[in-house]
Design a protein around this motif. Structure first.
Motif, mmCIF file in Angstrom:
data_model
loop_
_atom_site.group_PDB
_atom_site.id
_atom_site.type_symbol
_atom_site.label_atom_id
_atom_site.label_comp_id
_atom_site.label_asym_id
_atom_site.label_seq_id
_atom_site.Cartn_x
_atom_site.Cartn_y
_atom_site.Cartn_z
ATOM 1 N N ARG A 177 0.849 -1.266 0.008
ATOM 2 C CA ARG A 177 0.058 0.295 0.002
ATOM 3 C C ARG A 177 1.042 1.412 -0.121
ATOM 4 O O ARG A 177 0.493 2.249 -0.834
ATOM 5 C CB ARG A 177 -0.798 -0.003 1.231
ATOM 6 C CG ARG A 177 -1.542 1.140 1.487
ATOM 7 C CD ARG A 177 -1.053 1.988 2.704
ATOM 8 N NE ARG A 177 -1.667 3.380 3.060
ATOM 9 C CZ ARG A 177 -1.277 4.082 3.831
ATOM 10 N NH1 ARG A 177 0.038 4.112 4.190
ATOM 11 N NH2 ARG A 177 -1.955 5.127 4.135
ATOM 12 N N ASP A 178 1.837 1.200 0.742
ATOM 13 C CA ASP A 178 2.968 2.439 0.785
ATOM 14 C C ASP A 178 3.638 2.645 -0.559
ATOM 15 O O ASP A 178 3.379 3.799 -0.841
ATOM 16 C CB ASP A 178 4.245 2.024 1.900
ATOM 17 C CG ASP A 178 3.386 1.858 3.316
ATOM 18 O OD1 ASP A 178 2.139 2.380 3.548
ATOM 19 O OD2 ASP A 178 4.198 1.497 4.024
ATOM 20 N N ILE A 179 3.701 1.643 -1.146
ATOM 21 C CA ILE A 179 4.701 1.574 -2.245
ATOM 22 C C ILE A 179 3.805 2.221 -3.466
ATOM 23 O O ILE A 179 4.005 2.839 -4.385
ATOM 24 C CB ILE A 179 5.330 0.202 -2.797
ATOM 25 C CG1 ILE A 179 6.379 -0.176 -1.791
ATOM 26 C CG2 ILE A 179 5.954 0.388 -4.037
ATOM 27 C CD1 ILE A 179 7.107 -1.508 -1.910
ATOM 28 N N ALA A 180 2.448 1.678 -3.331
ATOM 29 C CA ALA A 180 1.418 2.167 -4.454
ATOM 30 C C ALA A 180 1.230 3.685 -4.124
ATOM 31 O O ALA A 180 0.984 4.423 -5.307
ATOM 32 C CB ALA A 180 0.211 1.185 -4.304
ATOM 33 N N GLY A 181 1.210 3.926 -3.060
ATOM 34 C CA GLY A 181 1.010 5.554 -2.899
ATOM 35 C C GLY A 181 2.064 6.298 -3.320
ATOM 36 O O GLY A 181 1.949 7.310 -3.663
ATOM 37 N N LEU A 182 3.299 5.670 -3.265
ATOM 38 C CA LEU A 182 4.432 6.409 -3.606
ATOM 39 C C LEU A 182 4.779 6.668 -5.122
ATOM 40 O O LEU A 182 5.275 7.507 -5.333
ATOM 41 C CB LEU A 182 5.762 5.858 -2.876
ATOM 42 C CG LEU A 182 6.133 6.026 -1.352
ATOM 43 C CD1 LEU A 182 6.989 4.930 -0.769
ATOM 44 C CD2 LEU A 182 6.547 7.469 -1.379
ATOM 45 N N VAL A 183 4.237 5.729 -5.680
ATOM 46 C CA VAL A 183 4.589 5.504 -7.283
ATOM 47 C C VAL A 183 3.026 5.761 -7.994
ATOM 48 O O VAL A 183 3.193 5.916 -9.179
ATOM 49 C CB VAL A 183 5.075 4.230 -7.700
ATOM 50 C CG1 VAL A 183 6.272 3.799 -6.955
ATOM 51 C CG2 VAL A 183 4.192 3.113 -7.591
ATOM 52 N N GLY A 184 1.978 6.172 -7.319
ATOM 53 C CA GLY A 184 0.750 6.283 -8.050
ATOM 54 C C GLY A 184 0.342 5.142 -8.784
ATOM 55 O O GLY A 184 -0.172 5.398 -9.851
ATOM 56 N N SER A 185 0.461 4.124 -8.057
ATOM 57 C CA SER A 185 -0.131 2.694 -8.914
ATOM 58 C C SER A 185 -1.299 1.981 -7.793
ATOM 59 O O SER A 185 -1.597 2.616 -6.872
ATOM 60 C CB SER A 185 0.828 1.807 -9.035
ATOM 61 O OG SER A 185 0.539 0.675 -10.067
#
Length: 225
Positions: A177-185
């Motif tokens: 979830r964090d990575i998705a929020g960081l990269v817009g995915s």
């Protein structure tokens, strides 16, 4: 109460001002998932992290979360307080129990007027932060999601990577979830990419942390995309 990072900040003031300035910074504690401020709130205070981790994010109109990044001990945030009648341009929420110091706009303005070199130091700190934000945006703009993820992981290895027997550990819990929020995915897309990275042994899970076998491996993966 320990004040390591506050003292480091105050060391950039004229010595005769430090004791008086110390009284202007007020301590505040936040529980995990508690908001420090919310996007578009009046920017009344500048903050410095003393303990914990804070997430800087915004929620778009469609409800999608975008994470600007994470704030660690020593980081300054709440930049909107540096200009009159400013507002916060993002929300700040504690990712774990955190402790910060805050100073009001009026007190900050007074300090800056008493010590122009301190004002210049604050400006430099915040310009560096802006530069890092530009780097991230340049890194992910127009790139396919695999390259965006590799770029963000490389950035975090540089910021909070520590070496141990497993390689370079990103020393903060980092979920899909964090990575998705960081990269817009989306979490689903991130999950697929992370699975490929782990299968290729570019990264591994160490409990709740991520470990890169070597920074060079992440760089080769990034350059090869």
């Amino acid at each position: 109460m320990e004040d390591q990072y506050l003292r480091e900040l105050l060391n950039h003031l004229e010595e005769g001002l430090r004791e008086e300035a110390r009284e202007l910074f007020k301590p505040e504690r936040f529980d995990r998932e508690q908001y420090i401020f919310i996007d578009q709130d009046e920017a009344s205070h500048l903050y410095i992290m003393e303990e914990g981790i804070v997430e800087a994010n915004i929620v778009h109109g469609d409800g999608k979360l975008y994470i600007f990044g994470f704030l660690y001990p020593g980081d300054l945030f709440g930049e909107g307080a540096l200009y009159e009648e400013g507002v916060y341009s993002y929300s700040a929420v504690a990712r774990e129990d955190s402790r910060v110091w805050r100073i009001s706009w009026d007190d900050l303005q007074w300090l800056a007027s008493r010590d122009p070199y301190f004002a210049l130091y604050l400006t430099r700190r915040l310009v560096m932060k802006l530069d890092q934000a530009y780097y991230k945006e340049r890194c992910i703009a127009g790139e396919k999601v695999e390259k965006r993820i590799a770029c963000v992981l490389l950035k975090m290895v540089d910021e909070v990577g520590i070496s141990d027997k497993c390689g370079l550990v990103i020393n903060t819990p980092l979920t899909n979830r964090d990575i998705a929020g960081l990269v817009g995915s989306t979490e689903e897309t991130v999950s697929r990419v992370m699975s490929r990275l782990k299968k290729s042994e570019v990264i591994a899970s160490e409990g709740k942390f991520l470990a890169g076998r070597a920074r060079a491996a992440l760089r080769r993966y990034f350059d090869g995309l």
